[in-house]
Design an enzyme around this catalytic site. Structure first.
Site, PDB file in Angstrom:
ATOM      1  CG  ASP A   1      11.737   8.907   0.379  1.00  0.00           C
ATOM      2  OD1 ASP A   1      10.766   8.182   0.100  1.00  0.00           O
ATOM      3  OD2 ASP A   1      11.785   9.624   1.396  1.00  0.00           O
TER       4      ASP A   1
ATOM      5  CE1 TYR B   1      -0.445  -5.744   1.770  1.00  0.00           C
ATOM      6  CE2 TYR B   1      -0.297  -6.818   3.896  1.00  0.00           C
ATOM      7  CZ  TYR B   1      -1.046  -6.406   2.818  1.00  0.00           C
ATOM      8  OH  TYR B   1      -2.392  -6.641   2.782  1.00  0.00           O
TER       9      TYR B   1
ATOM     10  CG  HIS C   1       6.006   2.875  -3.352  1.00  0.00           C
ATOM     11  ND1 HIS C   1       4.670   2.700  -3.024  1.00  0.00           N
ATOM     12  CD2 HIS C   1       6.656   3.039  -2.174  1.00  0.00           C
ATOM     13  CE1 HIS C   1       4.521   2.756  -1.723  1.00  0.00           C
ATOM     14  NE2 HIS C   1       5.710   2.950  -1.173  1.00  0.00           N
TER      15      HIS C   1
ATOM     16  CG  HIS D   1      10.801   1.775   0.002  1.00  0.00           C
ATOM     17  ND1 HIS D   1      10.557   3.000   0.568  1.00  0.00           N
ATOM     18  CD2 HIS D   1       9.593   1.156  -0.083  1.00  0.00           C
ATOM     19  CE1 HIS D   1       9.276   3.120   0.822  1.00  0.00           C
ATOM     20  NE2 HIS D   1       8.667   2.012   0.437  1.00  0.00           N
TER      21      HIS D   1
END
Length: 164
Positions: free
Chosen positions: A32, A96, A104, A106
């Site tokens: 990320d 969400y 995707h 994490h």
């Protein structure tokens, strides 16, 4: 578009940590932008699915279990091999509401208090898999609570509709 550029290897191909090229059940795992990759305390990777028809948690059904299991198993193994961090030291989750609508997942260091990793927004991948094993349509039926910041357009829409 930047997600598609990564998936098509038009951008950041050198940053890919792992790829399962299967068009249905595959994904790429990339660092990320929040992580500078200099230390493991704030490890932060994103698994981007190859499929373009899954926008968020709400779209998931039991049909997607092979994809989700691949992300869980292969993602943990890739992190262990590349960074020496065992799966037991990872928090693996979906947001969400997501910040962008392309599914995707994490991957963060367990000790890292990453933005959005709290219970109001994060859904652990192992729990998502378990819920879909119990009920294929779980995320189409389930009410999902989520927090909104005061400046978000979605909050204004809820307020205008008298829902908040």
């Amino acid at each position: 578009q930047w997600v598609y550029n990564i998936l098509e290897k038009k951008a950041e191909a050198d940053r890919i940590i792992h790829e399962n090229p299967d068009p249905c059940d595959g994904f790429v795992l990339v660092p990320d932008f929040k992580w500078n990759q200099n230390q493991l305390d704030d490890l932060y990777l994103i698994a981007l699915v190859h499929r373009r028809d899954i926008k968020s948690l709400r779209d998931l059904t039991a049909e997607h279990l092979p994809l989700l299991r691949n992300i869980l198993v292969e993602g943990k193994e890739a992190v262990r091999k590349r960074f020496g961090v065992p799966g037991s030291q990872l928090r693996i989750y979906l947001h969400y509401q997501p910040s962008y609508y392309h599914l995707h997942v994490h991957f963060t260091a367990l000790g890292y208090d990453a933005p959005g990793c709290s219970v109001e927004r994060a859904h652990l991948l192992v729990d998502v898999i378990d819920n879909l094993e119990m009920d294929s349509m779980y995320y189409q039926k389930r009410a999902l609570t989520f927090a909104l910041r005061a400046d978000e357009l979605l909050l204004k829409k809820f307020q205008e509709a008298g829902r908040v």
